[in-house]
Design a protein around this motif. Structure first.
Motif, mmCIF file in Angstrom:
data_model
loop_
_atom_site.group_PDB
_atom_site.id
_atom_site.type_symbol
_atom_site.label_atom_id
_atom_site.label_comp_id
_atom_site.label_asym_id
_atom_site.label_seq_id
_atom_site.Cartn_x
_atom_site.Cartn_y
_atom_site.Cartn_z
ATOM 1 N N LYS A 78 0.821 -1.219 0.000
ATOM 2 C CA LYS A 78 0.000 0.000 0.000
ATOM 3 C C LYS A 78 0.850 1.263 0.000
ATOM 4 C CE LYS A 78 -1.712 -0.393 4.764
ATOM 5 N NZ LYS A 78 -2.858 -0.003 5.578
ATOM 6 N N GLY A 79 2.115 1.101 -0.332
ATOM 7 C CA GLY A 79 2.967 2.273 -0.551
ATOM 8 C C GLY A 79 3.325 3.018 0.718
ATOM 9 N N PRO A 83 10.165 7.213 1.465
ATOM 10 C CA PRO A 83 10.485 7.655 0.111
ATOM 11 C C PRO A 83 11.909 7.273 -0.304
ATOM 12 C CG PRO A 83 10.294 9.538 1.604
ATOM 13 C CD PRO A 83 9.910 8.337 2.381
ATOM 14 N N GLU A 104 5.954 1.550 -14.075
ATOM 15 C CA GLU A 104 4.689 2.166 -13.641
ATOM 16 C C GLU A 104 4.951 3.537 -13.028
ATOM 17 O OE1 GLU A 104 2.455 -0.326 -10.962
ATOM 18 O OE2 GLU A 104 1.160 1.330 -10.348
ATOM 19 N N THR A 106 4.029 7.109 -11.397
ATOM 20 C CA THR A 106 2.964 7.679 -10.584
ATOM 21 C C THR A 106 2.890 9.190 -10.803
ATOM 22 O OG1 THR A 106 4.544 7.810 -8.779
ATOM 23 C CG2 THR A 106 3.070 5.923 -8.792
ATOM 24 N N GLN A 107 3.952 9.733 -11.383
ATOM 25 C CA GLN A 107 3.956 11.168 -11.656
ATOM 26 C C GLN A 107 4.852 11.460 -12.845
ATOM 27 O OE1 GLN A 107 5.743 13.856 -8.548
ATOM 28 N NE2 GLN A 107 6.579 14.686 -10.451
ATOM 29 N N ARG A 112 10.400 21.924 -10.742
ATOM 30 C CA ARG A 112 10.238 22.632 -9.474
ATOM 31 C C ARG A 112 11.511 23.408 -9.196
ATOM 32 N NH1 ARG A 112 5.855 19.176 -6.930
ATOM 33 N NH2 ARG A 112 6.355 17.142 -7.751
ATOM 34 N N TYR A 113 11.442 24.692 -9.365
ATOM 35 C CA TYR A 113 12.586 25.569 -9.088
ATOM 36 C C TYR A 113 13.872 25.078 -9.752
ATOM 37 C CZ TYR A 113 9.329 26.871 -5.416
ATOM 38 O OH TYR A 113 8.207 27.236 -4.720
ATOM 39 N N ASP A 117 11.419 16.474 -11.363
ATOM 40 C CA ASP A 117 11.223 15.178 -10.722
ATOM 41 C C ASP A 117 10.029 14.434 -11.298
ATOM 42 O OD1 ASP A 117 9.978 17.240 -8.371
ATOM 43 O OD2 ASP A 117 8.750 15.465 -8.771
ATOM 44 N N ARG A 121 6.899 3.476 -9.277
ATOM 45 C CA ARG A 121 6.904 2.424 -8.257
ATOM 46 C C ARG A 121 7.549 1.172 -8.790
ATOM 47 N NH1 ARG A 121 4.326 3.846 -3.810
ATOM 48 N NH2 ARG A 121 2.592 5.306 -4.000
ATOM 49 N N ASP A 122 8.177 0.430 -7.881
ATOM 50 C CA ASP A 122 8.661 -0.883 -8.278
ATOM 51 C C ASP A 122 7.466 -1.839 -8.222
ATOM 52 O OD1 ASP A 122 8.342 -1.799 -5.642
ATOM 53 O OD2 ASP A 122 10.475 -1.995 -5.245
ATOM 54 N N GLY A 125 5.587 -2.087 -4.909
ATOM 55 C CA GLY A 125 4.859 -0.930 -4.406
ATOM 56 C C GLY A 125 5.760 0.141 -3.798
ATOM 57 N N LYS A 129 11.193 8.597 -6.222
ATOM 58 C CA LYS A 129 11.216 9.866 -6.929
ATOM 59 C C LYS A 129 12.499 9.868 -7.732
ATOM 60 C CE LYS A 129 7.554 12.111 -5.607
ATOM 61 N NZ LYS A 129 6.551 12.585 -6.550
ATOM 62 N N ILE A 131 14.952 12.376 -9.487
ATOM 63 C CA ILE A 131 15.171 13.823 -9.471
ATOM 64 C C ILE A 131 16.410 14.228 -10.263
ATOM 65 C CG2 ILE A 131 15.480 15.857 -7.989
ATOM 66 C CD1 ILE A 131 14.000 14.489 -5.792
ATOM 67 N N LEU B 33 -4.065 -4.818 -2.119
ATOM 68 C CA LEU B 33 -3.541 -3.522 -1.684
ATOM 69 C C LEU B 33 -2.755 -2.843 -2.808
ATOM 70 C CD1 LEU B 33 -2.390 -4.429 1.929
ATOM 71 C CD2 LEU B 33 -4.126 -2.730 1.340
ATOM 72 N N ARG B 34 -1.990 -3.636 -3.528
ATOM 73 C CA ARG B 34 -1.186 -3.081 -4.619
ATOM 74 C C ARG B 34 -2.095 -2.489 -5.698
ATOM 75 N NH1 ARG B 34 1.334 -0.599 -7.279
ATOM 76 N NH2 ARG B 34 3.396 -0.861 -8.231
ATOM 77 N N LEU B 37 -3.583 0.696 -4.352
ATOM 78 C CA LEU B 37 -2.551 1.736 -4.383
ATOM 79 C C LEU B 37 -2.492 2.401 -5.757
ATOM 80 C CD1 LEU B 37 -0.122 3.191 -3.056
ATOM 81 C CD2 LEU B 37 1.311 1.283 -3.794
ATOM 82 N N ASP B 41 -2.664 6.240 -6.424
ATOM 83 C CA ASP B 41 -1.632 6.928 -7.205
ATOM 84 C C ASP B 41 -2.244 7.760 -8.329
ATOM 85 O OD1 ASP B 41 0.581 6.015 -5.788
ATOM 86 O OD2 ASP B 41 0.964 4.305 -7.100
ATOM 87 N N ALA B 45 -1.899 11.718 -8.952
ATOM 88 C CA ALA B 45 -1.339 12.292 -10.172
ATOM 89 C C ALA B 45 -2.274 13.310 -10.819
ATOM 90 C CB ALA B 45 -1.016 11.178 -11.165
ATOM 91 N N PHE B 75 -6.712 2.347 3.592
ATOM 92 C CA PHE B 75 -6.113 3.658 3.818
ATOM 93 C C PHE B 75 -6.830 4.487 4.878
ATOM 94 C CE2 PHE B 75 -5.121 2.488 -0.656
ATOM 95 C CZ PHE B 75 -3.756 2.310 -0.484
ATOM 96 N N ALA B 148 10.979 19.252 -2.777
ATOM 97 C CA ALA B 148 9.673 19.894 -2.955
ATOM 98 C C ALA B 148 8.509 18.905 -2.961
ATOM 99 C CB ALA B 148 9.684 20.705 -4.245
ATOM 100 N N CYS B 149 8.749 17.750 -3.599
ATOM 101 C CA CYS B 149 7.659 16.777 -3.714
ATOM 102 C C CYS B 149 7.323 16.142 -2.359
ATOM 103 C CB CYS B 149 8.033 15.697 -4.719
ATOM 104 S SG CYS B 149 9.700 15.074 -4.517
#
Lengths: 137, 183
Positions: A78-79, A83, A104, A106-107, A112-113, A117, A121-122, A125, A129, A131, B33-34, B37, B41, B45, B75, B148-149
Motif C-alpha cells: 500500500k505504498g 520515500p 509504472e 505515478t507522476q 520545481r525551481y 522530478d 513504483r517498483d 509498491g 522519486k 530527481i 492492496l497493490r 494503491l 496513485d 497524479a 487507507f 519539494a515533492c
C-alpha cells in the motif's frame, strides 16, 4: 571509502520480479545473490555507485514470523514505506526510456525551481522519486 | 432497521444501512492492496480530475462496492475524502508558490465553485485560502531544504473526520442562539 552507508534494503514481495525490475529496467547490477535454504540475500548496485548496495529482501522466516511478514508485505503493497530518491542527469529522458520499458509511473516529470522530478513504483509498491538536480549556473 | 426517531430527524436511509464489521478491519492482502494503491496513485497524479468510484474501481480492477469498502480498510478514509486531502494540499501549494488568483486555484484543483472551495478549505485547514497564502509564505525560508515533492505531501491535511462532521463539531463549539430556548 572505508566508512559510510554500505547497504540499505527494501522489502519486496517477489525477489525474482524485483531483480528483473531493478536490473533489466532500471539498469542496476547484481552485487550479491546468495541463498541459505529459503533465505536469499540479494543486493543490487547502481552502475555509478560502487560503494552502495540496495538490498531486495523478502519479509518472512527465519527473520520474521508469518504475521510480521504479512504486515510488512501489506505495508509495501500500500505504498507505506519511506520515500526513495534516484538522481538522474536528465529526468525527462529517463522518464521516456523507463516508460517505454513498462515502468509504472505515478507522476510525470514536473519542474520545481530548476529541478525536475518524476515518480514511479517498483512492482512491489515501493515508491521512487527520480530527481534531476538544478543546473549550476 | 431505521428507528422512527431517525426517520423523524430526516436522516437519509443510507445512514441507517447496517455497517459491515469488515470495514474496520485492516486489509492485509498484498495483491489487492497493490491494486488499490494504483487507484490512489492515479488520484495523486490528477487530483483535479473527477474520480467517481466507478473510475477508481476500474483502475484497481475490482467491483465498485468492493473498491469503496476495500479502499477505506486499506487507507483508513474513503476515496472521496482522500481526494479532498490531495486537492487541499495542491491548493495550498499553489497558494504558496504561485500568484494565481483564488478563483483560478479553485478551478485548477478540481472545484466547481469558488464558494465550495473557500468553505471546504476553511473547514479543513482552519484558514481561508488568502490567510493560508500569507502564512505559508511566511514559513517558506525554513523548509527549502526538503525535496519539494516530499514537502508537498507533508503538508497534506489529516482528514480523519468527514468535513461535514468537522463543520458540525465546530458549530457545536460556538455558542449560538437556539430557537428551542426562545420560549
Amino acid at each position: 571509502m572505508n566508512q559510510g552507508i554500505n547497504v540499505v534494503g527494501l522489502y519486496v514481495d517477489d525477489q525474482d520480479e524485483a531483480l528483473k525490475f531493478y536490473v533489466d529496467k532500471l539498469g542496476f547490477r547484481v552485487h550479491t545473490d546468495v541463498r541459505n535454504g529459503t533465505y536469499r540475500w540479494l543486493t543490487v548496485q547502481h552502475p555509478e555507485q560502487p560503494s552502495f548496495q540496495l538490498g531486495l529482501f523478502m519479509p518472512g522466516p527465519p527473520v520474521h514470523d508469518e504475521a510480521t511478514a504479512q504486515t510488512l508485505r501489506a505495508m509495501v503493497a500500500k505504498g507505506a514505506m519511506p520515500p526513495l530518491v534516484l538522481s538522474v542527469a536528465d529526468c525527462r529522458a529517463s522518464y521516456e526510456q523507463l516508460k517505454e520499458l513498462g515502468v509504472e509511473f505515478t507522476q510525470e516529470p514536473v519542474d520545481r525551481y530548476g529541478s525536475v522530478d518524476a515518480g514511479f513504483r517498483d512492482p512491489a509498491g515501493n515508491g521512487w522519486k527520480m530527481i534531476q538536480a538544478p543546473k549550476r549556473a | 432497521m431505521p428507528s422512527s426517531a431517525a426517520l423523524k430527524a430526516g436522516t437519509s436511509s443510507l445512514d441507517n444501512a447496517p455497517r459491515e464489521p469488515a470495514d474496520t478491519e485492516a486489509l492485509q492482502d498484498p495483491a489487492l492492496l497493490r491494486r488499490l494503491l494504483r487507484a490512489k496513485d492515479r488520484m495523486d497524479a490528477a487530483s483535479h480530475e473527477a474520480w467517481p468510484v466507478k473510475r477508481l474501481a476500474e483502475v484497481s480492477g475490482v467491483s465498485e462496492a468492493h473498491f469503496a469498502r476495500s479502499f477505506k480498510r486499506a487507507f483508513a478514509l474513503p476515496p472521496h475524502r482522500y481526494l479532498l486531502t490531495r486537492r487541499i494540499e495542491q491548493a495550498t501549494t499553489l497558494l504558496r508558490d504561485t500568484d494565481l488568483g483564488i478563483t483560478e486555484i479553485a478551478f485548477a484543483t478540481g472545484w466547481e465553485s469558488l464558494g465550495t472551495f473557500g468553505r471546504t478549505f476553511r473547514d479543513v485547514t482552519g484558514l481561508s485560502p488568502s490567510a493560508m497564502r500569507v502564512q505559508a509564505r511566511a514559513n517558506l525560508p525554513e523548509i527549502d531544504r526538503v525535496p519539494a515533492c516530499v514537502l508537498k505531501a507533508a503538508q497534506r491535511p489529516d482528514l480523519t473526520t468527514a468535513v461535514l462532521e468537522k463543520r458540525r463539531r465546530a458549530a457545536k463549539a460556538t455558542v449560538r442562539p437556539s430557537i428551542k430556548e426562545v420560549t
